[in-house]
Design an enzyme around this catalytic site. Structure first.
Site, PDB file in Angstrom:
ATOM      1  N   GLY A 121      17.038  18.114  43.218  1.00  0.00           N
ATOM      2  CA  GLY A 121      17.193  18.866  44.461  1.00  0.00           C
ATOM      3  C   GLY A 121      16.841  18.039  45.678  1.00  0.00           C
ATOM      4  O   GLY A 121      16.791  16.814  45.617  1.00  0.00           O
ATOM      5  N   HIS A 181      23.496  12.224  46.853  1.00  0.00           N
ATOM      6  CA  HIS A 181      23.859  13.163  45.785  1.00  0.00           C
ATOM      7  C   HIS A 181      25.295  13.645  45.978  1.00  0.00           C
ATOM      8  O   HIS A 181      26.056  13.786  45.012  1.00  0.00           O
ATOM      9  CB  HIS A 181      22.926  14.380  45.788  1.00  0.00           C
ATOM     10  CG  HIS A 181      21.493  14.060  45.519  1.00  0.00           C
ATOM     11  ND1 HIS A 181      20.533  14.078  46.495  1.00  0.00           N
ATOM     12  CD2 HIS A 181      20.858  13.707  44.374  1.00  0.00           C
ATOM     13  CE1 HIS A 181      19.359  13.768  45.972  1.00  0.00           C
ATOM     14  NE2 HIS A 181      19.519  13.532  44.693  1.00  0.00           N
ATOM     15  N   ARG A 202      12.865  11.715  49.266  1.00  0.00           N
ATOM     16  CA  ARG A 202      11.524  11.515  49.819  1.00  0.00           C
ATOM     17  C   ARG A 202      11.551  11.164  51.300  1.00  0.00           C
ATOM     18  O   ARG A 202      10.505  11.232  51.956  1.00  0.00           O
ATOM     19  CB  ARG A 202      10.799  10.402  49.064  1.00  0.00           C
ATOM     20  CG  ARG A 202      10.468  10.772  47.631  1.00  0.00           C
ATOM     21  CD  ARG A 202       9.924   9.579  46.885  1.00  0.00           C
ATOM     22  NE  ARG A 202       9.942   9.825  45.449  1.00  0.00           N
ATOM     23  CZ  ARG A 202       8.933  10.341  44.768  1.00  0.00           C
ATOM     24  NH1 ARG A 202       7.820  10.654  45.383  1.00  0.00           N
ATOM     25  NH2 ARG A 202       9.034  10.531  43.471  1.00  0.00           N
TER      26      ARG A 202
END
Ligand code: PAF
Length: 280
Positions: A30, A36, A186
């Protein structure tokens, strides 16, 4: 797009597409970003059905705080996944995936003894536990992984070989911001000020590629170490130049036809990884 939370719902959603369909799996934790999205777009292009798993896997975190602070943004993730054409989002609970403790121990030696494996003991065992479970649950034809986690990709390939999975592992290049910062879930933990410091990582790696053209492996390692250490705010955990297949450190450029520099740096409390190919 269907959002499912249990294995039974996943099976039902998959079955609704009919038999004989090619299935692509994009495993994620996620906090999705354009990196992604690039994996999902590739899967959508190459398969009939794309399943994206969104699961913050506790067994791969060796630091409890890291697990606690890992960003969780399912609503925003679903919006992004819908926009890039994912068919099924599988977002299970920890209990659904681990009804009982997973005690399997994998051995990817020597791939898991270096770099991330050395600094995050148990990390790749946890990755192998969840990825093998996802492979068994989703039964994909192809699975998509980003090259930013360069060592993870090598370990997944080894997992597939060891366990005999008939799954094509499809690597996707690192996606970077315009200014060079490698996209990472992050990054959203960085303050604006820290983000400026973090930029020095990719800048150093790009400069080191030019430096490497005229210098030895050892000199290139020193160049990167000095550049990161002299920045002031960043804290280097490791920088290694390795053979891209075996992940073992090389001494000379002639030792391999695939040389990759892998780096991990703390920017404040945020642990960032990146890599650069010197030879491929
Ligand atoms: O790369 C990641 O996000 C994770 O390690 C993965 C492959 C989804 C397994 O939890």
């Amino acid at each position: 797009m269907k959002l499912v939370k249990t294995i039974a719902e996943l099976n039902e959603a998959k079955a609704s597409f009919g038999d004989g369909k090619k299935v692509g799996l994009v495993p994620t934790m996620g906090a999705l970003h354009e990196g992604h999205a690039s994996l999902v777009r590739k899967s959508v292009k190459e398969n009939d059905v794309t399943v994206v798993s969104v699961f913050v896997n506790p067994t791969q975190f060796n630091d409890k705080n890291d697990l606690k602070n890992y960003p969780r943004t399912l609503d925003a993730d679903c919006e992004l996944l819908e926009s890039v054409g994912a068919d099924i989002v599988f977002a299970p609970s920890v209990e659904e995936i681990y009804p009982e403790e997973d005690t399997r121990v994998f051995d990817f030696s020597p791939l898991d003894k270096v770099m991330e494996g050395k600094y995050r003991p148990g990390h790749f065992n946890g990755v192998a536990q969840i990825v093998s479970k996802l492979f068994d649950m989703v039964e994909p034809d192809r699975a998509y992984f980003g090259e930013k986690d360069f060592q993870q990709l090598a370990i997944i390939r080894e997992l597939v070989a060891q366990e005999g999975y008939n799954i094509d592992i499809r690597p996707c290049p690192i996606v970077r911001e315009k200014d060079g910062l490698a996209l990472s879930s992050r990054n959203r933990l960085l303050s604006d000020e820290e983000r400026v410091h973090a930029l020095h990582i990719s800048k150093t790696l790009f400069e080191s590629r030019e430096f490497a053209e005229l210098h030895s492996v050892a000199e290139t390692i020193s160049f990167v170490e000095n550049s990161i250490n002299s920045e002031g705010y960043l804290r280097l955990e490791y920088f290694e130049i390795v053979d891209g297949y075996t992940l073992q450190p090389i001494k000379n450029w002639a030792d391999t036809d695939y040389a990759v520099g892998c780096i991990t740096v703390f920017c404040g409390n945020v642990r960032l990884i990146d890599n650069i190919k010197y030879k491929e």
